[in-house]
Design a protein around this motif. Structure first.
Motif, PDB file in Angstrom:
ATOM      1  N   ILE A 159      20.731  -8.075  58.019  1.00 33.63           N
ATOM      2  CA  ILE A 159      20.454  -9.400  57.492  1.00 33.63           C
ATOM      3  C   ILE A 159      18.962 -10.073  57.278  1.00 33.63           C
ATOM      4  CG2 ILE A 159      21.342 -11.874  57.451  1.00 33.63           C
ATOM      5  CD1 ILE A 159      23.006  -9.889  55.965  1.00 33.63           C
ATOM      6  N   LYS A 160      18.603  -9.953  58.623  1.00 32.57           N
ATOM      7  CA  LYS A 160      17.643 -10.800  59.060  1.00 32.57           C
ATOM      8  C   LYS A 160      16.770  -9.952  57.797  1.00 32.57           C
ATOM      9  CE  LYS A 160      18.174 -11.622  64.038  1.00 32.57           C
ATOM     10  NZ  LYS A 160      17.519 -11.289  64.715  1.00 32.57           N
ATOM     11  N   ASP A 161      16.263  -8.182  56.965  1.00 25.85           N
ATOM     12  CA  ASP A 161      15.154  -8.309  57.111  1.00 25.85           C
ATOM     13  C   ASP A 161      15.219  -8.337  55.114  1.00 25.85           C
ATOM     14  OD1 ASP A 161      14.237  -6.247  58.980  1.00 25.85           O
ATOM     15  OD2 ASP A 161      15.318  -4.562  58.710  1.00 25.85           O
ATOM     16  N   LEU A 162      16.920  -8.602  55.087  1.00 18.20           N
ATOM     17  CA  LEU A 162      16.969  -8.953  53.433  1.00 18.20           C
ATOM     18  C   LEU A 162      16.496 -10.058  52.969  1.00 18.20           C
ATOM     19  CD1 LEU A 162      17.670  -8.476  50.852  1.00 18.20           C
ATOM     20  CD2 LEU A 162      20.495  -8.931  52.120  1.00 18.20           C
ATOM     21  N   LYS A 163      17.280 -11.101  53.585  1.00 17.84           N
ATOM     22  CA  LYS A 163      16.519 -12.561  54.131  1.00 17.84           C
ATOM     23  C   LYS A 163      14.850 -12.474  53.756  1.00 17.84           C
ATOM     24  CE  LYS A 163      19.903 -15.084  56.575  1.00 17.84           C
ATOM     25  NZ  LYS A 163      20.179 -15.871  58.025  1.00 17.84           N
ATOM     26  N   ASN A 164      14.753 -12.152  54.793  1.00 17.22           N
ATOM     27  CA  ASN A 164      12.935 -11.888  55.007  1.00 17.22           C
ATOM     28  C   ASN A 164      11.921 -11.188  53.684  1.00 17.22           C
ATOM     29  OD1 ASN A 164      10.067 -11.754  56.338  1.00 17.22           O
ATOM     30  ND2 ASN A 164      10.261  -9.827  55.697  1.00 17.22           N
ATOM     31  N   MET A 165      12.924 -10.258  52.638  1.00 16.62           N
ATOM     32  CA  MET A 165      12.317  -9.581  51.384  1.00 16.62           C
ATOM     33  C   MET A 165      13.059 -10.145  50.543  1.00 16.62           C
ATOM     34  SD  MET A 165      13.398  -5.974  52.028  1.00 16.62           S
ATOM     35  CE  MET A 165      12.156  -5.672  49.968  1.00 16.62           C
ATOM     36  N   LEU A 166      13.974 -11.608  50.876  1.00 17.00           N
ATOM     37  CA  LEU A 166      13.842 -12.604  49.454  1.00 17.00           C
ATOM     38  C   LEU A 166      13.341 -13.510  49.624  1.00 17.00           C
ATOM     39  CD1 LEU A 166      18.104 -12.360  49.799  1.00 17.00           C
ATOM     40  CD2 LEU A 166      16.624 -11.991  47.847  1.00 17.00           C
ATOM     41  N   TYR A 167      12.926 -14.320  50.682  1.00 23.16           N
ATOM     42  CA  TYR A 167      12.023 -14.554  51.260  1.00 23.16           C
ATOM     43  C   TYR A 167      10.423 -14.560  50.676  1.00 23.16           C
ATOM     44  CZ  TYR A 167       8.528 -18.123  53.413  1.00 23.16           C
ATOM     45  OH  TYR A 167       7.838 -18.980  53.664  1.00 23.16           O
ATOM     46  N   LEU A 168      10.070 -13.165  50.572  1.00 21.79           N
ATOM     47  CA  LEU A 168       8.768 -12.936  50.379  1.00 21.79           C
ATOM     48  C   LEU A 168       8.494 -12.576  48.371  1.00 21.79           C
ATOM     49  CD1 LEU A 168       7.697 -10.548  53.494  1.00 21.79           C
ATOM     50  CD2 LEU A 168       7.022 -13.164  52.748  1.00 21.79           C
ATOM     51  N   GLY A 169       9.382 -12.510  48.384  1.00 20.17           N
ATOM     52  CA  GLY A 169       9.644 -12.452  46.859  1.00 20.17           C
ATOM     53  C   GLY A 169       9.823 -10.706  46.618  1.00 20.17           C
ATOM     54  N   GLU A 170       9.518  -9.627  47.594  1.00 19.81           N
ATOM     55  CA  GLU A 170       9.205  -8.619  47.867  1.00 19.81           C
ATOM     56  C   GLU A 170      10.808  -7.617  46.936  1.00 19.81           C
ATOM     57  OE1 GLU A 170       8.755  -6.954  51.304  1.00 19.81           O
ATOM     58  OE2 GLU A 170       6.692  -7.809  51.136  1.00 19.81           O
ATOM     59  N   ALA A 171      10.672  -6.710  46.169  1.00 16.61           N
ATOM     60  CA  ALA A 171      12.008  -5.899  46.079  1.00 16.61           C
ATOM     61  C   ALA A 171      12.717  -4.892  47.168  1.00 16.61           C
ATOM     62  CB  ALA A 171      11.129  -4.679  44.641  1.00 16.61           C
ATOM     63  N   ILE A 172      13.833  -5.236  46.697  1.00 16.40           N
ATOM     64  CA  ILE A 172      15.211  -4.408  47.301  1.00 16.40           C
ATOM     65  C   ILE A 172      15.261  -3.324  47.032  1.00 16.40           C
ATOM     66  CG2 ILE A 172      16.848  -5.341  48.855  1.00 16.40           C
ATOM     67  CD1 ILE A 172      16.701  -8.041  47.624  1.00 16.40           C
ATOM     68  N   GLU A 173      15.257  -2.401  47.718  1.00 15.48           N
ATOM     69  CA  GLU A 173      16.122  -1.058  47.223  1.00 15.48           C
ATOM     70  C   GLU A 173      17.387  -0.996  47.284  1.00 15.48           C
ATOM     71  OE1 GLU A 173      13.746   3.031  47.935  1.00 15.48           O
ATOM     72  OE2 GLU A 173      14.949   3.199  49.720  1.00 15.48           O
ATOM     73  N   VAL A 174      18.234  -0.088  46.127  1.00 19.62           N
ATOM     74  CA  VAL A 174      19.557  -0.352  46.193  1.00 19.62           C
ATOM     75  C   VAL A 174      19.381   0.407  45.273  1.00 19.62           C
ATOM     76  CG1 VAL A 174      19.843  -3.327  46.369  1.00 19.62           C
ATOM     77  CG2 VAL A 174      19.281  -2.407  43.922  1.00 19.62           C
ATOM     78  N   PHE A 175      20.548   1.663  45.624  1.00 20.10           N
ATOM     79  CA  PHE A 175      21.871   2.838  45.287  1.00 20.10           C
ATOM     80  C   PHE A 175      23.110   2.077  44.765  1.00 20.10           C
ATOM     81  CE2 PHE A 175      18.810   2.980  48.941  1.00 20.10           C
ATOM     82  CZ  PHE A 175      18.395   4.710  48.770  1.00 20.10           C
ATOM     83  N   PRO A 176      22.754   1.540  42.552  1.00 17.50           N
ATOM     84  CA  PRO A 176      24.108   1.756  42.139  1.00 17.50           C
ATOM     85  C   PRO A 176      24.552   2.883  42.310  1.00 17.50           C
ATOM     86  CG  PRO A 176      21.836   0.965  40.659  1.00 17.50           C
ATOM     87  CD  PRO A 176      21.230   2.178  42.127  1.00 17.50           C
TER      88      PRO A 176
END
Length: 271
Positions: A159-176
């Protein structure tokens, strides 16, 4: 009263276990990194997995239950667990080993159940399997194997990593195309408390009772955090859905200890 030793009690999962159990049992824990507050706590011991032999700690504390939430060098972990297994064979004690859904990561067509054959393509999964196989040779009353999917929680590293990436506007790697279940650390700690109280033996799968695509889960977390349009990088490693989920069939917990995907989201964001 049970005397419990949590190996890795300063980590995210280990700390949740310590907080849950310390008021009910004589509970001890280990930590690795220098921590002034833990150094003053007489129930915590500094332990270096790679340079210290675990048997000295075991003989000093004489735990009746050992919970392994260790992280670190895989070879050092294997050596430590084999020392613990030798200790179990000569003492009235048992090991609760926290394992992973990755012990099944070579099987992709279905969710996995407690007594399915394990087979992994990953180094991490094979490392967990090696320890599991050693435990399975012991009498049932000497061990629990608790297999977990991805673990979340309000202060979890994920969750901490996710919040940081959202704050920085970075692309989040996901697996559909990856179908998973999930869990949350505080709820997991309550499940462990129940297993200890009821003296349950064997293998447990302690993930959410429902399944979700990994991308959908991450998207729901992002929305709940207040980011309705997160930037995703879709990764397709298969043309079809593949499963990385552990579900219970033989060792069921009471309904009040079951968990849903939505509960994991809510607990991780404290909705």
């Amino acid at each position: 009263m049970e005397k419990i030793l949590i190996l890795g009690a300063s980590g995210f999962i280990g700390n949740a276990l310590y907080k849950e159990l310390c008021s009910y049992f004589d509970t001890y824990g280990t930590y690795f990194t220098d921590n002034p507050s833990l150094e003053k706590n007489q129930h915590f011991y500094q332990y270096d997995l790679e340079t210290e032999n675990i048997d000295i700690l075991l003989e000093n504390i004489q735990p009746t239950i050992i919970i392994s939430a260790l992280r670190g060098n895989f070879n050092a972990q294997i050596a430590a667990h084999f020392t613990i297994i030798n200790y179990l064979q000569h003492h009235k004690s048992r090991l609760i080993f926290i394992s992973s859904a990755n012990v099944f990561d070579a099987f992709t067509n279905f969710p996995s159940y407690e007594y399915d054959k394990t087979l992994s393509q990953s180094i991490y999964g094979r490392f967990k399997i090696k320890i599991e196989n050693a435990l399975l040779r012991l009498p049932n009353e000497k061990y629990n194997i608790l297999r977990l999917p991805m673990v979340f929680g309000q202060d979890s590293p994920r969750i901490k990593d996710l919040k940081n990436m959202l704050y920085l506007g970075e692309a989040i790697e996901v697996f559909p195309n990856v179908v998973i279940n999930v869990t949350e650390a505080e709820h997991f700690a309550r499940q462990v408390h129940y297993i200890i109280n009821r003296k349950k033996n064997g293998v447990f799968h302690l993930g959410s009772s429902d399944l979700v695509h990994q991308k959908d889960f991450i998207e729901e977390v992002c929305h709940t955090l207040g980011y309705p349009n997160p930037l995703f990088k879709n990764v397709y490693d298969s043309n079809n859905d593949r499963f990385l989920a552990v579900l219970p069939k033989d060792n069921l917990l009471p309904k009040n200890l079951e968990l849903s995907v939505q509960q994991v989201v809510n607990a991780s964001i404290k909705v």
